[in-house]
Scaffold this motif. Sequence first.
Motif, PDB file in Angstrom:
ATOM      1  N   TYR A  73       0.763  -1.414  -0.112  1.00 50.15           N
ATOM      2  CA  TYR A  73      -0.010   0.030   0.214  1.00 50.15           C
ATOM      3  C   TYR A  73       0.736   1.426   0.047  1.00 50.15           C
ATOM      4  CZ  TYR A  73      -4.077  -2.882   1.525  1.00 50.15           C
ATOM      5  OH  TYR A  73      -5.184  -3.324   1.868  1.00 50.15           O
ATOM      6  N   ILE A  79      -5.657   5.808  -1.261  1.00 40.42           N
ATOM      7  CA  ILE A  79      -4.504   4.847  -1.279  1.00 40.42           C
ATOM      8  C   ILE A  79      -4.657   3.494  -2.896  1.00 40.42           C
ATOM      9  CG2 ILE A  79      -3.746   3.042   0.816  1.00 40.42           C
ATOM     10  CD1 ILE A  79      -4.168   5.721   2.020  1.00 40.42           C
ATOM     11  N   MET A  95      -2.279  -0.105  -4.087  1.00 39.15           N
ATOM     12  CA  MET A  95      -1.520  -1.030  -3.442  1.00 39.15           C
ATOM     13  C   MET A  95      -1.462  -1.412  -4.915  1.00 39.15           C
ATOM     14  SD  MET A  95      -4.342  -4.251  -3.090  1.00 39.15           S
ATOM     15  CE  MET A  95      -3.961  -5.884  -3.102  1.00 39.15           C
ATOM     16  N   LEU A 108      -8.536  -3.809   1.689  1.00 37.86           N
ATOM     17  CA  LEU A 108      -8.145  -2.437   0.901  1.00 37.86           C
ATOM     18  C   LEU A 108      -8.663  -1.621   0.888  1.00 37.86           C
ATOM     19  CD1 LEU A 108      -6.023  -0.222  -0.634  1.00 37.86           C
ATOM     20  CD2 LEU A 108      -7.785  -0.579  -2.943  1.00 37.86           C
TER      21      LEU A 108
END
Lengths: 142, 142, 142, 142
Positions: D28, D40, D42, D63
Amino acid sequence: MAALSPVMDVAGVEAFLRAEFPQVSDDYTVAAIGPGTATIRMEPDHRHLRPGGTISGPTMFSLADCAVYLAIIAHVGPEALAVTTGASIDFMRKPAAGKALVADVTLLKLGRGLAVGDVAITSEGVSGLVARATLTYSRPRA
Amino acid sequence: MAALSPVMDVAGVEAFLRAEFPQVSDDYTVAAIGPGTATIRMEPDHRHLRPGGTISGPTMFSLADCAVYLAIIAHVGPEALAVTTGASIDFMRKPAAGKALVADVTLLKLGRGLAVGDVAITSEGVSGLVARATLTYSRPRA
Amino acid sequence: MAALSPVMDVAGVEAFLRAEFPQVSDDYTVAAIGPGTATIRMEPDHRHLRPGGTISGPTMFSLADCAVYLAIIAHVGPEALAVTTGASIDFMRKPAAGKALVADVTLLKLGRGLAVGDVAITSEGVSGLVARATLTYSRPRA
Amino acid sequence: MAALSPVMDVAGVEAFLRAEFPQVSDDYTVAAIGPGTATIRMEPDHRHLRPGGTISGPTMFSLADCAVYLAIIAHVGPEALAVTTGASIDFMRKPAAGKALVADVTLLKLGRGLAVGDVAITSEGVSGLVARATLTYSRPRA
Protein backbone atom coordinates in the motif's frame (compact mmCIF):
# COMPACT_ATOMS: atom_id res chain seq x y z
CA MET A 1 -17.22 0.94 -18.87
CA ALA A 2 -18.56 2.44 -22.07
CA ALA A 3 -20.19 5.78 -21.38
CA LEU A 4 -23.86 5.43 -20.59
CA SER A 5 -26.44 7.39 -22.53
CA PRO A 6 -30.01 7.81 -21.37
CA VAL A 7 -32.72 6.74 -23.82
CA MET A 8 -35.52 8.61 -22.04
CA ASP A 9 -35.71 12.22 -20.94
CA VAL A 10 -37.14 13.79 -17.78
CA ALA A 11 -40.65 13.97 -19.21
CA GLY A 12 -40.54 10.34 -20.31
CA VAL A 13 -39.31 9.06 -16.97
CA GLU A 14 -41.82 11.25 -15.17
CA ALA A 15 -44.64 9.75 -17.25
CA PHE A 16 -43.34 6.25 -16.47
CA LEU A 17 -43.24 7.11 -12.76
CA ARG A 18 -46.85 8.34 -12.80
CA ALA A 19 -48.05 5.24 -14.64
CA GLU A 20 -46.12 2.62 -12.68
CA PHE A 21 -45.77 4.06 -9.18
CA PRO A 22 -49.07 5.81 -8.48
CA GLN A 23 -48.52 5.32 -4.73
CA VAL A 24 -45.53 7.66 -4.67
CA SER A 25 -45.92 9.80 -7.74
CA ASP A 26 -47.56 12.61 -5.76
CA ASP A 27 -44.41 12.86 -3.65
CA TYR A 28 -41.66 12.24 -6.22
CA THR A 29 -40.44 14.41 -9.08
CA VAL A 30 -37.88 13.52 -11.74
CA ALA A 31 -35.51 16.47 -11.46
CA ALA A 32 -32.79 15.45 -13.93
CA ILE A 33 -31.58 12.63 -16.15
CA GLY A 34 -27.99 12.54 -17.43
CA PRO A 35 -25.40 10.06 -18.74
CA GLY A 36 -25.40 7.35 -16.09
CA THR A 37 -27.23 9.57 -13.62
CA ALA A 38 -30.68 10.57 -12.39
CA THR A 39 -31.95 12.96 -9.74
CA ILE A 40 -35.25 12.31 -8.01
CA ARG A 41 -36.76 14.76 -5.58
CA MET A 42 -39.21 13.91 -2.82
CA GLU A 43 -41.48 16.20 -0.84
CA PRO A 44 -42.07 14.47 2.49
CA ASP A 45 -45.45 14.61 4.20
CA HIS A 46 -46.71 13.42 7.56
CA ARG A 47 -46.95 9.79 6.40
CA HIS A 48 -43.16 9.58 6.28
CA LEU A 49 -42.44 10.69 9.79
CA ARG A 50 -40.90 8.59 12.51
CA PRO A 51 -41.22 9.03 16.28
CA GLY A 52 -39.18 12.14 17.08
CA GLY A 53 -40.36 14.04 14.01
CA THR A 54 -37.68 12.96 11.57
CA ILE A 55 -38.21 11.34 8.19
CA SER A 56 -38.15 7.58 8.59
CA GLY A 57 -35.39 5.31 7.35
CA PRO A 58 -37.85 3.25 5.28
CA THR A 59 -38.98 6.43 3.54
CA MET A 60 -35.40 7.09 2.49
CA PHE A 61 -34.98 3.47 1.45
CA SER A 62 -38.11 3.70 -0.71
CA LEU A 63 -36.80 6.84 -2.36
CA ALA A 64 -33.40 5.23 -3.00
CA ASP A 65 -34.95 2.08 -4.45
CA CYS A 66 -37.31 3.95 -6.74
CA ALA A 67 -34.62 6.41 -7.81
CA VAL A 68 -32.24 3.65 -8.94
CA TYR A 69 -35.08 1.87 -10.70
CA LEU A 70 -35.95 5.05 -12.60
CA ALA A 71 -32.27 5.63 -13.44
CA ILE A 72 -32.12 2.15 -14.98
CA ILE A 73 -35.35 2.65 -16.91
CA ALA A 74 -34.03 5.99 -18.19
CA HIS A 75 -31.05 4.12 -19.69
CA VAL A 76 -32.66 0.94 -21.00
CA GLY A 77 -36.26 1.99 -21.65
CA PRO A 78 -39.41 0.78 -19.91
CA GLU A 79 -38.38 -2.85 -20.12
CA ALA A 80 -39.75 -6.01 -18.60
CA LEU A 81 -39.34 -5.67 -14.88
CA ALA A 82 -36.00 -5.54 -13.16
CA VAL A 83 -36.17 -6.72 -9.53
CA THR A 84 -34.14 -5.54 -6.56
CA THR A 85 -31.89 -8.34 -5.34
CA GLY A 86 -29.97 -6.54 -2.64
CA ALA A 87 -29.37 -3.20 -0.99
CA SER A 88 -27.26 -1.55 1.65
CA ILE A 89 -28.01 1.81 3.18
CA ASP A 90 -26.28 4.02 5.74
CA PHE A 91 -27.99 6.83 7.58
CA MET A 92 -25.56 9.58 8.51
CA ARG A 93 -27.62 12.44 9.89
CA LYS A 94 -31.18 13.61 10.40
CA PRO A 95 -33.03 15.16 7.49
CA ALA A 96 -34.57 18.54 8.22
CA ALA A 97 -38.24 18.15 9.13
CA GLY A 98 -40.57 19.17 6.33
CA LYS A 99 -37.85 19.74 3.75
CA ALA A 100 -37.40 18.03 0.40
CA LEU A 101 -35.05 15.07 0.01
CA VAL A 102 -32.96 14.87 -3.14
CA ALA A 103 -31.65 11.50 -4.38
CA ASP A 104 -28.73 11.66 -6.78
CA VAL A 105 -28.18 8.32 -8.52
CA THR A 106 -25.01 7.19 -10.26
CA LEU A 107 -25.23 3.93 -12.16
CA LEU A 108 -22.09 1.92 -11.33
CA LYS A 109 -22.92 -0.99 -13.60
CA LEU A 110 -25.54 -1.67 -16.23
CA GLY A 111 -24.79 -5.21 -17.33
CA ARG A 112 -27.01 -7.68 -19.10
CA GLY A 113 -27.59 -9.52 -15.86
CA LEU A 114 -27.09 -7.07 -13.01
CA ALA A 115 -27.41 -3.34 -12.61
CA VAL A 116 -25.92 -1.48 -9.64
CA GLY A 117 -26.75 2.07 -8.63
CA ASP A 118 -25.32 4.28 -5.95
CA VAL A 119 -27.53 6.92 -4.33
CA ALA A 120 -26.57 10.00 -2.33
CA ILE A 121 -29.49 11.53 -0.42
CA THR A 122 -29.38 15.11 0.74
CA SER A 123 -31.92 17.13 2.71
CA GLU A 124 -32.42 20.75 1.81
CA GLY A 125 -30.68 22.93 4.35
CA VAL A 126 -28.58 20.11 5.84
CA SER A 127 -24.85 20.02 5.14
CA GLY A 128 -23.49 16.59 4.21
CA LEU A 129 -25.37 13.51 3.08
CA VAL A 130 -28.29 12.30 5.18
CA ALA A 131 -28.02 8.82 3.67
CA ARG A 132 -26.27 6.80 1.02
CA ALA A 133 -27.39 3.55 -0.50
CA THR A 134 -26.38 1.03 -3.10
CA LEU A 135 -28.98 -1.12 -4.81
CA THR A 136 -28.56 -4.10 -7.08
CA TYR A 137 -31.17 -5.08 -9.63
CA SER A 138 -31.38 -8.31 -11.57
CA ARG A 139 -32.54 -7.78 -15.13
CA PRO A 140 -34.70 -10.39 -16.79
CA ARG A 141 -33.11 -12.31 -19.64
CA ALA A 142 -34.63 -11.69 -23.03
CA MET B 1 -22.97 -12.62 25.20
CA ALA B 2 -25.07 -12.85 28.32
CA ALA B 3 -28.46 -14.35 27.56
CA LEU B 4 -30.98 -11.68 26.67
CA SER B 5 -34.26 -11.45 28.52
CA PRO B 6 -37.19 -9.43 27.28
CA VAL B 7 -38.58 -6.81 29.66
CA MET B 8 -41.88 -6.39 27.79
CA ASP B 9 -44.36 -9.01 26.65
CA VAL B 10 -46.39 -9.27 23.44
CA ALA B 11 -49.19 -7.09 24.78
CA GLY B 12 -46.75 -4.42 25.92
CA VAL B 13 -44.89 -4.29 22.62
CA GLU B 14 -48.18 -4.30 20.73
CA ALA B 15 -49.36 -1.30 22.75
CA PHE B 16 -46.07 0.47 22.05
CA LEU B 17 -46.48 -0.27 18.33
CA ARG B 18 -49.99 1.17 18.27
CA ALA B 19 -48.91 4.31 20.10
CA GLU B 20 -45.69 5.00 18.23
CA PHE B 21 -46.28 3.66 14.72
CA PRO B 22 -49.90 4.50 13.91
CA GLN B 23 -49.07 4.46 10.18
CA VAL B 24 -48.36 0.73 10.18
CA SER B 25 -50.14 -0.61 13.22
CA ASP B 26 -53.17 -1.65 11.17
CA ASP B 27 -50.91 -3.93 9.14
CA TYR B 28 -48.51 -5.24 11.79
CA THR B 29 -49.07 -7.66 14.66
CA VAL B 30 -46.63 -8.64 17.38
CA ALA B 31 -46.78 -12.43 17.15
CA ALA B 32 -44.12 -13.43 19.69
CA ILE B 33 -41.40 -12.07 21.96
CA GLY B 34 -38.68 -14.34 23.33
CA PRO B 35 -35.14 -14.19 24.74
CA GLY B 36 -33.28 -12.16 22.10
CA THR B 37 -36.06 -12.65 19.58
CA ALA B 38 -39.28 -11.14 18.25
CA THR B 39 -41.74 -12.14 15.54
CA ILE B 40 -43.75 -9.49 13.73
CA ARG B 41 -46.44 -10.36 11.24
CA MET B 42 -47.67 -8.14 8.43
CA GLU B 43 -50.83 -8.41 6.38
CA PRO B 44 -50.07 -6.74 3.06
CA ASP B 45 -52.66 -4.66 1.26
CA HIS B 46 -52.73 -2.95 -2.13
CA ARG B 47 -50.55 -0.06 -0.92
CA HIS B 48 -47.55 -2.39 -0.71
CA LEU B 49 -47.65 -3.74 -4.22
CA ARG B 50 -45.03 -3.20 -6.86
CA PRO B 51 -45.45 -3.35 -10.66
CA GLY B 52 -45.92 -7.04 -11.43
CA GLY B 53 -48.15 -7.66 -8.43
CA THR B 54 -45.51 -8.58 -5.88
CA ILE B 55 -44.93 -6.97 -2.50
CA SER B 56 -42.40 -4.19 -2.88
CA GLY B 57 -38.86 -4.28 -1.55
CA PRO B 58 -39.40 -1.08 0.47
CA THR B 59 -42.40 -2.72 2.15
CA MET B 60 -40.17 -5.56 3.28
CA PHE B 61 -37.49 -3.10 4.37
CA SER B 62 -40.06 -1.20 6.45
CA LEU B 63 -41.18 -4.40 8.09
CA ALA B 64 -37.58 -5.42 8.84
CA ASP B 65 -36.71 -2.02 10.28
CA CYS B 66 -39.78 -1.86 12.49
CA ALA B 67 -39.39 -5.48 13.60
CA VAL B 68 -35.81 -4.95 14.83
CA TYR B 69 -36.83 -1.72 16.53
CA LEU B 70 -39.61 -3.53 18.36
CA ALA B 71 -37.26 -6.37 19.30
CA ILE B 72 -34.88 -3.83 20.88
CA ILE B 73 -37.71 -2.07 22.72
CA ALA B 74 -38.93 -5.44 24.01
CA HIS B 75 -35.51 -5.98 25.60
CA VAL B 76 -34.65 -2.50 26.91
CA GLY B 77 -38.07 -0.95 27.44
CA PRO B 78 -39.60 2.04 25.64
CA GLU B 79 -36.45 4.09 25.91
CA ALA B 80 -35.35 7.35 24.38
CA LEU B 81 -35.20 6.77 20.65
CA ALA B 82 -32.70 4.48 19.03
CA VAL B 83 -31.96 5.44 15.43
CA THR B 84 -31.14 3.20 12.49
CA THR B 85 -27.57 3.82 11.36
CA GLY B 86 -27.25 1.17 8.68
CA ALA B 87 -28.94 -1.75 7.02
CA SER B 88 -28.39 -4.40 4.42
CA ILE B 89 -31.12 -6.45 2.83
CA ASP B 90 -31.20 -9.27 0.31
CA PHE B 91 -34.29 -10.30 -1.61
CA MET B 92 -34.25 -13.98 -2.49
CA ARG B 93 -37.65 -14.79 -3.95
CA LYS B 94 -41.08 -13.33 -4.56
CA PRO B 95 -43.57 -13.24 -1.72
CA ALA B 96 -46.94 -14.77 -2.53
CA ALA B 97 -49.43 -12.08 -3.51
CA GLY B 98 -51.92 -11.28 -0.80
CA LYS B 99 -50.32 -13.48 1.85
CA ALA B 100 -48.93 -12.47 5.22
CA LEU B 101 -45.23 -11.77 5.70
CA VAL B 102 -43.59 -12.97 8.90
CA ALA B 103 -40.43 -11.28 10.21
CA ASP B 104 -38.38 -13.31 12.68
CA VAL B 105 -35.82 -11.14 14.47
CA THR B 106 -32.74 -12.36 16.30
CA LEU B 107 -30.79 -9.73 18.23
CA LEU B 108 -27.11 -10.29 17.50
CA LYS B 109 -25.87 -7.54 19.78
CA LEU B 110 -27.45 -5.28 22.33
CA GLY B 111 -24.59 -3.11 23.48
CA ARG B 112 -24.71 0.22 25.26
CA GLY B 113 -23.85 1.98 22.01
CA LEU B 114 -25.00 -0.22 19.14
CA ALA B 115 -27.68 -2.84 18.69
CA VAL B 116 -27.71 -5.23 15.75
CA GLY B 117 -30.64 -7.37 14.67
CA ASP B 118 -30.96 -9.99 12.01
CA VAL B 119 -34.31 -10.54 10.30
CA ALA B 120 -35.57 -13.52 8.30
CA ILE B 121 -38.72 -12.76 6.30
CA THR B 122 -40.97 -15.53 5.11
CA SER B 123 -44.16 -15.42 3.06
CA GLU B 124 -46.95 -17.80 3.93
CA GLY B 125 -47.00 -20.60 1.40
CA VAL B 126 -43.53 -19.88 -0.01
CA SER B 127 -40.69 -22.27 0.78
CA GLY B 128 -37.42 -20.57 1.78
CA LEU B 129 -36.84 -17.00 2.90
CA VAL B 130 -38.18 -14.19 0.73
CA ALA B 131 -35.74 -11.73 2.29
CA ARG B 132 -33.16 -11.34 4.99
CA ALA B 133 -31.89 -8.14 6.51
CA THR B 134 -29.52 -6.89 9.16
CA LEU B 135 -30.12 -3.54 10.82
CA THR B 136 -27.90 -1.56 13.15
CA TYR B 137 -29.28 0.94 15.63
CA SER B 138 -27.37 3.51 17.60
CA ARG B 139 -28.66 3.90 21.12
CA PRO B 140 -28.63 7.29 22.78
CA ARG B 141 -26.25 7.70 25.68
CA ALA B 142 -27.89 8.24 29.01
CA MET C 1 -37.35 -23.61 -1.99
CA ALA C 2 -36.76 -27.23 -2.80
CA ALA C 3 -34.53 -28.84 -0.20
CA LEU C 4 -30.87 -28.55 -1.12
CA SER C 5 -28.68 -31.63 -1.27
CA PRO C 6 -24.91 -31.48 -1.34
CA VAL C 7 -23.20 -33.26 -4.23
CA MET C 8 -19.76 -33.30 -2.59
CA ASP C 9 -18.75 -34.48 0.86
CA VAL C 10 -16.26 -33.03 3.36
CA ALA C 11 -13.31 -34.83 1.79
CA GLY C 12 -14.26 -33.65 -1.71
CA VAL C 13 -14.68 -30.03 -0.67
CA GLU C 14 -11.45 -30.20 1.33
CA ALA C 15 -9.60 -31.45 -1.76
CA PHE C 16 -11.14 -28.64 -3.82
CA LEU C 17 -10.04 -26.11 -1.19
CA ARG C 18 -6.45 -27.40 -1.23
CA ALA C 19 -6.32 -27.31 -5.01
CA GLU C 20 -7.97 -23.95 -5.59
CA PHE C 21 -7.09 -21.87 -2.53
CA PRO C 22 -3.51 -22.81 -1.66
CA GLN C 23 -3.05 -19.41 0.03
CA VAL C 24 -5.52 -20.23 2.79
CA SER C 25 -5.69 -24.00 2.85
CA ASP C 26 -3.17 -24.22 5.66
CA ASP C 27 -5.51 -22.18 7.83
CA TYR C 28 -8.93 -23.51 6.79
CA THR C 29 -10.57 -26.86 7.42
CA VAL C 30 -13.88 -28.11 6.05
CA ALA C 31 -15.61 -29.22 9.24
CA ALA C 32 -19.04 -30.20 7.91
CA ILE C 33 -21.24 -30.21 4.81
CA GLY C 34 -25.01 -30.66 5.10
CA PRO C 35 -28.19 -29.93 3.15
CA GLY C 36 -27.86 -26.23 2.31
CA THR C 37 -25.10 -25.77 4.87
CA ALA C 38 -21.34 -25.87 5.34
CA THR C 39 -19.03 -25.27 8.28
CA ILE C 40 -15.50 -24.00 7.73
CA ARG C 41 -13.02 -23.66 10.55
CA MET C 42 -10.06 -21.32 10.59
CA GLU C 43 -6.99 -21.38 12.83
CA PRO C 44 -5.73 -17.81 12.97
CA ASP C 45 -2.04 -17.03 13.02
CA HIS C 46 -0.08 -13.81 13.41
CA ARG C 47 -0.72 -12.73 9.83
CA HIS C 48 -4.38 -12.13 10.65
CA LEU C 49 -3.88 -9.82 13.58
CA ARG C 50 -4.92 -6.19 13.71
CA PRO C 51 -3.45 -3.44 15.90
CA GLY C 52 -4.71 -4.23 19.40
CA GLY C 53 -4.18 -7.98 19.04
CA THR C 54 -7.57 -8.95 17.67
CA ILE C 55 -8.25 -10.83 14.44
CA SER C 56 -8.77 -8.35 11.65
CA GLY C 57 -12.07 -7.64 9.94
CA PRO C 58 -10.63 -8.50 6.51
CA THR C 59 -9.57 -11.88 7.87
CA MET C 60 -13.15 -12.57 8.87
CA PHE C 61 -14.40 -11.29 5.52
CA SER C 62 -12.01 -13.65 3.72
CA LEU C 63 -13.25 -16.56 5.77
CA ALA C 64 -16.89 -15.66 5.10
CA ASP C 65 -16.30 -15.27 1.35
CA CYS C 66 -14.43 -18.55 1.04
CA ALA C 67 -16.93 -20.39 3.22
CA VAL C 68 -19.91 -19.39 1.07
CA TYR C 69 -17.98 -20.23 -2.07
CA LEU C 70 -17.21 -23.69 -0.72
CA ALA C 71 -20.85 -24.16 0.35
CA ILE C 72 -21.96 -23.40 -3.23
CA ILE C 73 -19.35 -25.74 -4.72
CA ALA C 74 -20.47 -28.46 -2.31
CA HIS C 75 -23.99 -28.17 -3.75
CA VAL C 76 -23.32 -27.67 -7.46
CA GLY C 77 -19.95 -29.33 -7.95
CA PRO C 78 -16.65 -27.71 -8.94
CA GLU C 79 -18.24 -25.66 -11.70
CA ALA C 80 -16.97 -22.84 -13.85
CA LEU C 81 -16.27 -20.00 -11.50
CA ALA C 82 -18.92 -18.15 -9.61
CA VAL C 83 -17.92 -14.57 -8.74
CA THR C 84 -18.83 -12.54 -5.68
CA THR C 85 -21.04 -9.61 -6.67
CA GLY C 86 -21.81 -8.17 -3.27
CA ALA C 87 -21.42 -8.64 0.44
CA SER C 88 -22.41 -7.13 3.73
CA ILE C 89 -20.77 -7.90 7.03
CA ASP C 90 -21.36 -6.82 10.61
CA PHE C 91 -18.81 -7.19 13.37
CA MET C 92 -20.42 -7.64 16.76
CA ARG C 93 -17.65 -8.46 19.22
CA LYS C 94 -13.96 -9.25 19.40
CA PRO C 95 -12.81 -12.77 18.64
CA ALA C 96 -10.63 -14.32 21.32
CA ALA C 97 -6.95 -13.94 20.44
CA GLY C 98 -5.38 -17.12 19.17
CA LYS C 99 -8.61 -19.13 19.07
CA ALA C 100 -10.25 -20.79 16.08
CA LEU C 101 -13.01 -19.06 14.15
CA VAL C 102 -15.92 -21.16 12.94
CA ALA C 103 -18.01 -20.06 9.96
CA ASP C 104 -21.44 -21.65 9.65
CA VAL C 105 -22.94 -21.08 6.21
CA THR C 106 -26.60 -21.38 5.29
CA LEU C 107 -27.43 -21.08 1.61
CA LEU C 108 -30.45 -18.81 1.29
CA LYS C 109 -30.75 -19.12 -2.46
CA LEU C 110 -29.11 -21.24 -5.10
CA GLY C 111 -30.68 -20.01 -8.31
CA ARG C 112 -29.46 -20.40 -11.84
CA GLY C 113 -28.24 -16.82 -11.84
CA LEU C 114 -27.56 -15.82 -8.25
CA ALA C 115 -26.58 -17.67 -5.10
CA VAL C 116 -26.87 -16.09 -1.65
CA GLY C 117 -25.26 -17.40 1.50
CA ASP C 118 -25.51 -16.28 5.08
CA VAL C 119 -22.58 -16.79 7.43
CA ALA C 120 -22.46 -16.77 11.21
CA ILE C 121 -18.93 -16.54 12.62
CA THR C 122 -18.17 -17.63 16.15
CA SER C 123 -14.91 -17.57 18.10
CA GLU C 124 -14.15 -20.45 20.41
CA GLY C 125 -14.76 -19.35 23.97
CA VAL C 126 -16.74 -16.23 23.06
CA SER C 127 -20.49 -16.18 23.67
CA GLY C 128 -22.54 -14.77 20.80
CA LEU C 129 -21.54 -14.22 17.19
CA VAL C 130 -18.37 -12.29 16.47
CA ALA C 131 -19.56 -11.49 12.95
CA ARG C 132 -22.27 -12.22 10.45
CA ALA C 133 -22.14 -11.76 6.71
CA THR C 134 -24.21 -12.28 3.62
CA LEU C 135 -22.55 -12.84 0.27
CA THR C 136 -24.03 -12.93 -3.20
CA TYR C 137 -22.43 -14.82 -6.04
CA SER C 138 -23.27 -14.60 -9.70
CA ARG C 139 -23.10 -17.94 -11.45
CA PRO C 140 -21.91 -18.17 -15.01
CA ARG C 141 -24.50 -19.18 -17.59
CA ALA C 142 -23.92 -22.49 -19.25
CA MET D 1 -21.54 18.83 8.07
CA ALA D 2 -18.75 21.20 8.93
CA ALA D 3 -15.94 20.93 6.39
CA LEU D 4 -13.40 18.33 7.39
CA SER D 5 -9.72 19.20 7.61
CA PRO D 6 -6.99 16.61 7.78
CA VAL D 7 -4.61 16.83 10.73
CA MET D 8 -1.94 14.60 9.19
CA ASP D 9 -0.31 14.78 5.78
CA VAL D 10 0.67 12.04 3.32
CA ALA D 11 4.04 11.45 5.01
CA GLY D 12 2.45 11.23 8.45
CA VAL D 13 -0.22 8.75 7.37
CA GLU D 14 2.37 6.75 5.46
CA ALA D 15 4.50 6.50 8.60
CA PHE D 16 1.45 5.41 10.59
CA LEU D 17 0.67 2.76 7.96
CA ARG D 18 4.22 1.36 8.12
CA ALA D 19 4.17 1.23 11.91
CA GLU D 20 0.69 -0.19 12.39
CA PHE D 21 0.07 -2.37 9.33
CA PRO D 22 3.40 -4.04 8.59
CA GLN D 23 1.56 -6.92 6.86
CA VAL D 24 0.31 -4.68 4.04
CA SER D 25 2.68 -1.75 4.02
CA ASP D 26 4.80 -3.26 1.27
CA ASP D 27 1.74 -3.26 -0.98
CA TYR D 28 0.00 0.00 0.00
CA THR D 29 1.00 3.59 -0.63
CA VAL D 30 -0.71 6.73 0.66
CA ALA D 31 -1.21 8.68 -2.56
CA ALA D 32 -3.17 11.69 -1.32
CA ILE D 33 -4.90 13.18 1.71
CA GLY D 34 -7.43 15.99 1.35
CA PRO D 35 -10.36 17.55 3.20
CA GLY D 36 -12.56 14.56 4.00
CA THR D 37 -10.71 12.38 1.52
CA ALA D 38 -7.81 9.96 1.14
CA THR D 39 -6.39 7.97 -1.74
CA ILE D 40 -4.59 4.70 -1.11
CA ARG D 41 -2.87 2.77 -3.84
CA MET D 42 -2.16 -0.94 -3.85
CA GLU D 43 0.22 -2.95 -6.01
CA PRO D 44 -1.19 -6.47 -6.16
CA ASP D 45 1.06 -9.49 -6.13
CA HIS D 46 0.43 -13.20 -6.50
CA ARG D 47 -0.86 -13.57 -2.94
CA HIS D 48 -3.98 -11.61 -3.87
CA LEU D 49 -5.07 -13.70 -6.80
CA ARG D 50 -8.24 -15.76 -7.00
CA PRO D 51 -8.93 -18.80 -9.16
CA GLY D 52 -9.27 -17.42 -12.68
CA GLY D 53 -6.40 -14.98 -12.28
CA THR D 54 -8.30 -11.97 -11.01
CA ILE D 55 -7.65 -10.07 -7.78
CA SER D 56 -9.74 -11.57 -5.01
CA GLY D 57 -12.73 -9.90 -3.39
CA PRO D 58 -11.17 -10.17 0.08
CA THR D 59 -8.10 -8.33 -1.22
CA MET D 60 -10.33 -5.47 -2.31
CA PHE D 61 -12.19 -5.58 1.00
CA SER D 62 -8.88 -5.37 2.88
CA LEU D 63 -7.85 -2.38 0.82
CA ALA D 64 -11.20 -0.65 1.40
CA ASP D 65 -11.11 -1.29 5.15
CA CYS D 66 -7.54 -0.05 5.54
CA ALA D 67 -8.15 2.96 3.31
CA VAL D 68 -11.11 4.18 5.37
CA TYR D 69 -9.19 3.58 8.58
CA LEU D 70 -6.30 5.67 7.28
CA ALA D 71 -8.70 8.40 6.13
CA ILE D 72 -10.14 8.59 9.65
CA ILE D 73 -6.67 8.65 11.24
CA ALA D 74 -5.66 11.43 8.83
CA HIS D 75 -8.54 13.54 10.18
CA VAL D 76 -8.44 12.74 13.90
CA GLY D 77 -4.83 11.77 14.50
CA PRO D 78 -3.44 8.39 15.55
CA GLU D 79 -6.06 7.91 18.24
CA ALA D 80 -7.04 5.00 20.40
CA LEU D 81 -8.33 2.33 18.07
CA ALA D 82 -11.48 2.70 16.07
CA VAL D 83 -13.05 -0.65 15.18
CA THR D 84 -14.98 -1.61 12.08
CA THR D 85 -18.59 -2.36 12.99
CA GLY D 86 -20.05 -2.96 9.56
CA ALA D 87 -19.35 -2.90 5.86
CA SER D 88 -21.01 -3.42 2.53
CA ILE D 89 -19.18 -3.95 -0.71
CA ASP D 90 -20.23 -4.41 -4.33
CA PHE D 91 -17.99 -5.84 -7.00
CA MET D 92 -18.83 -4.48 -10.44
CA ARG D 93 -16.15 -5.71 -12.80
CA LYS D 94 -12.85 -7.55 -12.89
CA PRO D 95 -9.68 -5.66 -12.07
CA ALA D 96 -6.94 -5.94 -14.67
CA ALA D 97 -4.47 -8.66 -13.72
CA GLY D 98 -1.21 -7.28 -12.35
CA LYS D 99 -2.31 -3.65 -12.32
CA ALA D 100 -2.53 -1.28 -9.36
CA LEU D 101 -5.79 -0.74 -7.51
CA VAL D 102 -6.63 2.78 -6.37
CA ALA D 103 -9.02 3.35 -3.44
CA ASP D 104 -10.55 6.81 -3.22
CA VAL D 105 -12.15 7.41 0.17
CA THR D 106 -14.73 10.05 1.00
CA LEU D 107 -15.64 10.41 4.66
CA LEU D 108 -19.43 10.69 4.87
CA LYS D 109 -19.54 11.15 8.61
CA LEU D 110 -16.97 11.71 11.32
CA GLY D 111 -19.04 11.84 14.48
CA ARG D 112 -17.95 11.35 18.05
CA GLY D 113 -19.41 7.85 18.04
CA LEU D 114 -19.45 6.63 14.46
CA ALA D 115 -17.42 7.35 11.36
CA VAL D 116 -18.59 6.31 7.89
CA GLY D 117 -16.44 6.22 4.78
CA ASP D 118 -17.29 5.50 1.18
CA VAL D 119 -14.66 3.94 -1.08
CA ALA D 120 -14.49 3.81 -4.86
CA ILE D 121 -11.95 1.29 -6.17
CA THR D 122 -10.57 1.56 -9.67
CA SER D 123 -8.11 -0.65 -11.53
CA GLU D 124 -5.58 0.98 -13.78
CA GLY D 125 -6.66 0.53 -17.38
CA VAL D 126 -10.24 -0.51 -16.54
CA SER D 127 -13.07 1.92 -17.27
CA GLY D 128 -15.62 2.25 -14.46
CA LEU D 129 -15.32 1.22 -10.83
CA VAL D 130 -14.23 -2.33 -10.05
CA ALA D 131 -15.75 -2.10 -6.57
CA ARG D 132 -17.37 0.25 -4.13
CA ALA D 133 -17.66 -0.14 -0.40
CA THR D 134 -18.96 1.64 2.65
CA LEU D 135 -17.43 1.00 6.05
CA THR D 136 -18.58 2.08 9.48
CA TYR D 137 -16.20 2.49 12.37
CA SER D 138 -17.08 2.90 16.01
CA ARG D 139 -14.81 5.33 17.79
CA PRO D 140 -13.88 4.73 21.40
CA ARG D 141 -15.24 7.23 23.90
CA ALA D 142 -12.67 9.36 25.60
